[in-house]
Design a protein around this motif. Structure first.
Motif, PDB file in Angstrom:
ATOM      1  N   ASP A   1      34.091  48.164  28.329  1.00 33.60           N
ATOM      2  CA  ASP A   1      33.306  46.931  28.317  1.00 33.60           C
ATOM      3  C   ASP A   1      34.182  45.717  28.629  1.00 33.60           C
ATOM      4  N   ARG A   2      35.335  45.645  28.000  1.00 31.97           N
ATOM      5  CA  ARG A   2      36.240  44.513  28.256  1.00 31.97           C
ATOM      6  C   ARG A   2      36.813  44.564  29.668  1.00 31.97           C
ATOM      7  N   ALA A   3      37.076  45.765  30.168  1.00 31.41           N
ATOM      8  CA  ALA A   3      37.587  45.893  31.541  1.00 31.41           C
ATOM      9  C   ALA A   3      36.533  45.424  32.542  1.00 31.41           C
ATOM     10  N   ARG A   4      35.275  45.770  32.301  1.00 38.01           N
ATOM     11  CA  ARG A   4      34.196  45.310  33.190  1.00 38.01           C
ATOM     12  C   ARG A   4      34.079  43.794  33.168  1.00 38.01           C
ATOM     13  N   ASP A   5      34.134  43.215  31.984  1.00 40.66           N
ATOM     14  CA  ASP A   5      34.064  41.752  31.872  1.00 40.66           C
ATOM     15  C   ASP A   5      35.231  41.088  32.594  1.00 40.66           C
ATOM     16  N   THR A   6      36.408  41.652  32.449  1.00 38.65           N
ATOM     17  CA  THR A   6      37.595  41.092  33.098  1.00 38.65           C
ATOM     18  C   THR A   6      37.508  41.265  34.607  1.00 38.65           C
ATOM     19  N   GLN A   7      37.031  42.403  35.060  1.00 35.04           N
ATOM     20  CA  GLN A   7      36.856  42.629  36.497  1.00 35.04           C
ATOM     21  C   GLN A   7      35.913  41.572  37.077  1.00 35.04           C
ATOM     22  N   ALA A   8      34.813  41.309  36.407  1.00 34.42           N
ATOM     23  CA  ALA A   8      33.850  40.302  36.878  1.00 34.42           C
ATOM     24  C   ALA A   8      34.491  38.915  36.886  1.00 34.42           C
ATOM     25  N   PHE A   9      35.255  38.598  35.849  1.00 31.34           N
ATOM     26  CA  PHE A   9      35.926  37.305  35.775  1.00 31.34           C
ATOM     27  C   PHE A   9      36.916  37.142  36.927  1.00 31.34           C
ATOM     28  N   VAL A  10      37.735  38.153  37.156  1.00 25.01           N
ATOM     29  CA  VAL A  10      38.735  38.088  38.231  1.00 25.01           C
ATOM     30  C   VAL A  10      38.039  37.965  39.586  1.00 25.01           C
ATOM     31  N   SER A  11      36.972  38.692  39.785  1.00 26.49           N
ATOM     32  CA  SER A  11      36.234  38.606  41.054  1.00 26.49           C
ATOM     33  C   SER A  11      35.677  37.203  41.280  1.00 26.49           C
ATOM     34  N   LYS A  12      35.201  36.563  40.217  1.00 27.49           N
ATOM     35  CA  LYS A  12      34.696  35.190  40.340  1.00 27.49           C
ATOM     36  C   LYS A  12      35.817  34.221  40.709  1.00 27.49           C
ATOM     37  N   MET A  13      37.021  34.498  40.257  1.00 24.72           N
ATOM     38  CA  MET A  13      38.148  33.612  40.529  1.00 24.72           C
ATOM     39  C   MET A  13      38.479  33.560  42.027  1.00 24.72           C
ATOM     40  N   LYS A  14      38.112  34.600  42.772  1.00 18.66           N
ATOM     41  CA  LYS A  14      38.357  34.603  44.224  1.00 18.66           C
ATOM     42  C   LYS A  14      37.584  33.486  44.913  1.00 18.66           C
ATOM     43  N   LYS A  15      36.510  33.028  44.306  1.00 16.31           N
ATOM     44  CA  LYS A  15      35.656  31.998  44.902  1.00 16.31           C
ATOM     45  C   LYS A  15      36.105  30.584  44.532  1.00 16.31           C
ATOM     46  N   PHE A  16      37.135  30.496  43.729  1.00 16.05           N
ATOM     47  CA  PHE A  16      37.648  29.207  43.279  1.00 16.05           C
ATOM     48  C   PHE A  16      38.185  28.424  44.478  1.00 16.05           C
ATOM     49  N   ARG A  17      37.754  27.179  44.605  1.00 14.63           N
ATOM     50  CA  ARG A  17      38.191  26.347  45.738  1.00 14.63           C
ATOM     51  C   ARG A  17      39.638  25.899  45.547  1.00 14.63           C
ATOM     52  N   GLY A  18      40.327  25.801  46.671  1.00 15.83           N
ATOM     53  CA  GLY A  18      41.691  25.288  46.661  1.00 15.83           C
ATOM     54  C   GLY A  18      42.758  26.320  46.363  1.00 15.83           C
ATOM     55  N   LEU A  19      42.406  27.598  46.421  1.00 14.32           N
ATOM     56  CA  LEU A  19      43.402  28.629  46.179  1.00 14.32           C
ATOM     57  C   LEU A  19      44.403  28.681  47.338  1.00 14.32           C
ATOM     58  N   LYS A  20      45.644  28.874  46.997  1.00 15.90           N
ATOM     59  CA  LYS A  20      46.663  29.135  48.014  1.00 15.90           C
ATOM     60  C   LYS A  20      46.485  30.571  48.476  1.00 15.90           C
ATOM     61  N   LYS A  21      46.980  30.849  49.671  1.00 11.79           N
ATOM     62  CA  LYS A  21      46.835  32.201  50.230  1.00 11.79           C
ATOM     63  C   LYS A  21      47.424  33.242  49.282  1.00 11.79           C
ATOM     64  N   ARG A  22      48.576  32.966  48.746  1.00  7.97           N
ATOM     65  CA  ARG A  22      49.235  33.922  47.850  1.00  7.97           C
ATOM     66  C   ARG A  22      48.417  34.125  46.565  1.00  7.97           C
ATOM     67  N   GLU A  23      47.822  33.066  46.047  1.00  5.02           N
ATOM     68  CA  GLU A  23      46.978  33.186  44.859  1.00  5.02           C
ATOM     69  C   GLU A  23      45.754  34.049  45.146  1.00  5.02           C
ATOM     70  N   TYR A  24      45.113  33.793  46.290  1.00  4.09           N
ATOM     71  CA  TYR A  24      43.939  34.570  46.664  1.00  4.09           C
ATOM     72  C   TYR A  24      44.287  36.054  46.778  1.00  4.09           C
ATOM     73  N   GLU A  25      45.402  36.347  47.434  1.00  5.69           N
ATOM     74  CA  GLU A  25      45.820  37.740  47.604  1.00  5.69           C
ATOM     75  C   GLU A  25      46.111  38.402  46.257  1.00  5.69           C
ATOM     76  N   ALA A  26      46.756  37.668  45.356  1.00  2.16           N
ATOM     77  CA  ALA A  26      47.050  38.212  44.027  1.00  2.16           C
ATOM     78  C   ALA A  26      45.758  38.486  43.256  1.00  2.16           C
ATOM     79  N   ILE A  27      44.813  37.568  43.363  1.00  5.98           N
ATOM     80  CA  ILE A  27      43.521  37.753  42.697  1.00  5.98           C
ATOM     81  C   ILE A  27      42.780  38.942  43.313  1.00  5.98           C
ATOM     82  N   GLN A  28      42.812  39.049  44.630  1.00  2.34           N
ATOM     83  CA  GLN A  28      42.159  40.171  45.322  1.00  2.34           C
ATOM     84  C   GLN A  28      42.757  41.501  44.868  1.00  2.34           C
ATOM     85  N   ASP A  29      44.089  41.584  44.839  1.00  2.00           N
ATOM     86  CA  ASP A  29      44.753  42.811  44.384  1.00  2.00           C
ATOM     87  C   ASP A  29      44.401  43.128  42.939  1.00  2.00           C
TER      88      ASP A  29
END
Length: 192
Positions: A71-99
């Motif tokens: 349950d916590r892993a699913r919640d965290t997965q959803a949270f991390v996926s939402k972070m990819k949509k955050f405006r102003g991410l640097k390329k390296r940040e986006y890639e780290a979030i994607q990974d």
């Protein structure tokens, strides 16, 4: 939140079908079992609400711990996926979030397999039991590795900030809960 409700419903049904143990005895069983984990306070905190369904069953304790971790892993997965949509991410940040999102997805899949394997192994004995429990342990251990690997991409000075801190806190919590679940699975296996 719906997943938490489903978990609570599932565990309530297990409780209804089992012999009732005193709440104190069930709570003491959880505390004693959690004392053998790496994060005992978190173990007790995350499982205490499920004492009525856990009773004094090592198997139910292990299964509940895996459910909580999933349950916590699913919640965290959803949270991390939402972070990819955050405006102003640097390329390296986006890639780290994607990974990280991919690692969390794999972890969710493996924890789900662990839960299902433990749930459906029935009253397996001997070699059948060892085969099933080995699968549970392997998948839970691999999920723990996925969770720890998730945060690798955030290493380095250029990755400091609120995004890193918020993801880190959630991933660490999931990894600790998963570590505890794996320990409780191992305890269950040793008692068979």
């Amino acid at each position: 939140m719906a997943r938490s409700s489903l978990i609570l419903l599932f565990l309530s049904l297990v409780y209804i079908g089992s012999e009732a143990t005193s709440p104190v005895a069930a709570s003491n069983f959880i505390k004693a079992s959690c004392s053998g984990t790496k994060y005992p306070a978190l173990c007790i905190q995350s499982l205490a609400a499920f004492a009525p369904s856990i009773q004094q069953s090592p198997r139910q304790l292990a299964e509940t711990a895996l459910w909580v971790s999933l349950d916590r892993a699913r919640d965290t997965q959803a949270f991390v996926s939402k972070m990819k949509k955050f405006r102003g991410l640097k390329k390296r940040e986006y890639e780290a979030i994607q990974d990280c999102a991919e690692e969390m997805s794999e972890g969710v899949d493996r924890l789900s397999k662990s839960v299902q394997e433990l749930k459906h192994m029935g009253g397996a004995k001997g070699q059948d039991f060892l085969w099933h429990i080995s699968n549970v342990e392997t998948w839970a251990s691999a999920a723990l590795t996925d969770e720890n690997t998730c945060f690798d991409g955030f290493a380095g000075k250029g990755m400091d900030g609120k995004i890193k801190a918020s993801i880190r806190a959630r991933v660490i919590n999931v990894a600790q809960v998963t570590s505890n679940a794996l320990s409780l699975v191992n305890q269950f296996a040793s008692k068979q």
